[in-house]
Scaffold this motif. Structure first.
Motif, PDB file in Angstrom:
ATOM      1  N   ALA A   1      43.252  31.171  34.479  1.00  0.00           N
ATOM      2  CA  ALA A   1      42.292  30.068  34.590  1.00  0.00           C
ATOM      3  C   ALA A   1      42.583  29.153  35.773  1.00  0.00           C
ATOM      4  CB  ALA A   1      42.252  29.266  33.293  1.00  0.00           C
TER       5      ALA A   1
ATOM      6  N   MET B   1      28.186  27.180  37.621  1.00  0.00           N
ATOM      7  CA  MET B   1      28.593  28.130  36.587  1.00  0.00           C
ATOM      8  C   MET B   1      27.454  28.258  35.588  1.00  0.00           C
ATOM      9  SD  MET B   1      32.499  27.205  35.755  1.00  0.00           S
ATOM     10  CE  MET B   1      33.194  28.786  35.441  1.00  0.00           C
TER      11      MET B   1
ATOM     12  N   ALA C   1      42.747  34.885  29.548  1.00  0.00           N
ATOM     13  CA  ALA C   1      41.938  34.016  30.392  1.00  0.00           C
ATOM     14  C   ALA C   1      42.716  32.771  30.801  1.00  0.00           C
ATOM     15  CB  ALA C   1      40.656  33.627  29.662  1.00  0.00           C
TER      16      ALA C   1
ATOM     17  N   TRP D   1      41.935  30.871  39.046  1.00  0.00           N
ATOM     18  CA  TRP D   1      40.502  31.129  39.213  1.00  0.00           C
ATOM     19  C   TRP D   1      39.759  29.849  39.574  1.00  0.00           C
ATOM     20  CZ3 TRP D   1      35.742  30.200  36.659  1.00  0.00           C
ATOM     21  CH2 TRP D   1      34.718  31.079  37.025  1.00  0.00           C
TER      22      TRP D   1
ATOM     23  N   ASN E   1      36.576  39.247  39.155  1.00  0.00           N
ATOM     24  CA  ASN E   1      36.071  39.191  37.798  1.00  0.00           C
ATOM     25  C   ASN E   1      37.244  39.199  36.823  1.00  0.00           C
ATOM     26  OD1 ASN E   1      33.392  39.410  38.761  1.00  0.00           O
ATOM     27  ND2 ASN E   1      33.561  41.634  38.773  1.00  0.00           N
TER      28      ASN E   1
ATOM     29  N   ILE F   1      26.591  30.006  31.866  1.00  0.00           N
ATOM     30  CA  ILE F   1      27.097  30.678  30.671  1.00  0.00           C
ATOM     31  C   ILE F   1      25.906  31.296  29.971  1.00  0.00           C
ATOM     32  CG2 ILE F   1      28.257  30.367  28.458  1.00  0.00           C
ATOM     33  CD1 ILE F   1      29.645  27.903  29.728  1.00  0.00           C
TER      34      ILE F   1
ATOM     35  N   CYS G   1      34.877  37.225  26.229  1.00  0.00           N
ATOM     36  CA  CYS G   1      34.117  36.694  27.366  1.00  0.00           C
ATOM     37  C   CYS G   1      34.435  37.483  28.621  1.00  0.00           C
ATOM     38  CB  CYS G   1      34.408  35.211  27.582  1.00  0.00           C
ATOM     39  SG  CYS G   1      36.040  34.849  28.240  1.00  0.00           S
TER      40      CYS G   1
ATOM     41  N   LEU H   1      34.258  36.711  32.912  1.00  0.00           N
ATOM     42  CA  LEU H   1      33.992  35.784  34.003  1.00  0.00           C
ATOM     43  C   LEU H   1      33.697  36.613  35.235  1.00  0.00           C
ATOM     44  CD1 LEU H   1      37.025  33.377  33.414  1.00  0.00           C
ATOM     45  CD2 LEU H   1      34.685  33.068  32.604  1.00  0.00           C
ATOM     46  N   GLU H   2      32.556  36.361  35.821  1.00  0.00           N
ATOM     47  CA  GLU H   2      32.165  37.110  37.013  1.00  0.00           C
ATOM     48  C   GLU H   2      32.023  36.136  38.165  1.00  0.00           C
ATOM     49  OE1 GLU H   2      28.585  39.113  35.817  1.00  0.00           O
ATOM     50  OE2 GLU H   2      29.692  40.589  34.635  1.00  0.00           O
ATOM     51  N   GLY H   3      32.735  36.422  39.226  1.00  0.00           N
ATOM     52  CA  GLY H   3      32.676  35.556  40.390  1.00  0.00           C
ATOM     53  C   GLY H   3      32.408  36.365  41.643  1.00  0.00           C
TER      54      GLY H   3
END
Length: 105
Positions: free
Chosen positions: A6, A19, A2, A9, A40, A21, A32, A34-36
Motif C-alpha cells: 500500500a 481512483m 495489500a 503504491w 497491478n 472503486i 480486491c 488494484l489496477e494502475g
C-alpha cells in the motif's frame, strides 16, 4: 498482502489521479484488485491460494524426489562391513548317542 504494498503504491500514484472503486463479477466478495497505469495488485483470495498450493506442491515433490534419491543411493552403495563367513553346519545326529546307549542308562 495489500497492506504490504500500500505505502509503495500510494507513493507511485500521481496526486491528481482519480481512483474509482467498482464491483466486478470476477472478484469474489472479500477480495480486491488494484489496477494502475504502472502496476497491478491482485489481492483476490483464490489466486493467492492457487499460488500457495503450487508452491507447497513443488516443495513436497522436491522433498520426495530428494528422499527417493537418498534411498536409491543407499541401495547402490557397497556396504562398509566385510561379510562374515557363515559357520559350518554341524550334523547333530553324528554327535548324539545311539538309542541303545540311552536305553542302557
Amino acid at each position: 498482502m495489500a497492506r504490504k504494498f500500500a505505502a509503495d503504491w500510494v507513493q507511485k500514484v500521481d496526486e491528481d489521479a482519480v481512483m474509482r472503486i467498482q464491483p466486478s463479477d470476477h472478484v469474489e466478495q472479500g477480495s480486491c484488485m488494484l489496477e494502475g497505469s504502472e502496476e497491478n495488485v491482485d489481492a483476490r483470495v483464490g489466486p493467492q491460494l492457487e499460488i500457495l498450493h503450487e508452491a507447497l506442491l513443488q516443495e513436497v515433490l522436491t522433498e520426495r524426489d530428494d528422499a527417493d534419491a537418498v534411498d536409491e543411493a543407499a541401495e547402490t552403495e557397497p556396504a562398509d562391513v566385510d561379510p562374515q563367513p557363515m559357520p559350518e553346519t554341524i550334523d547333530e545326529s553324528e554327535n548324539s548317542p545311539s538309542g541303545d546307549e540311552e536305553a542302557s542308562q
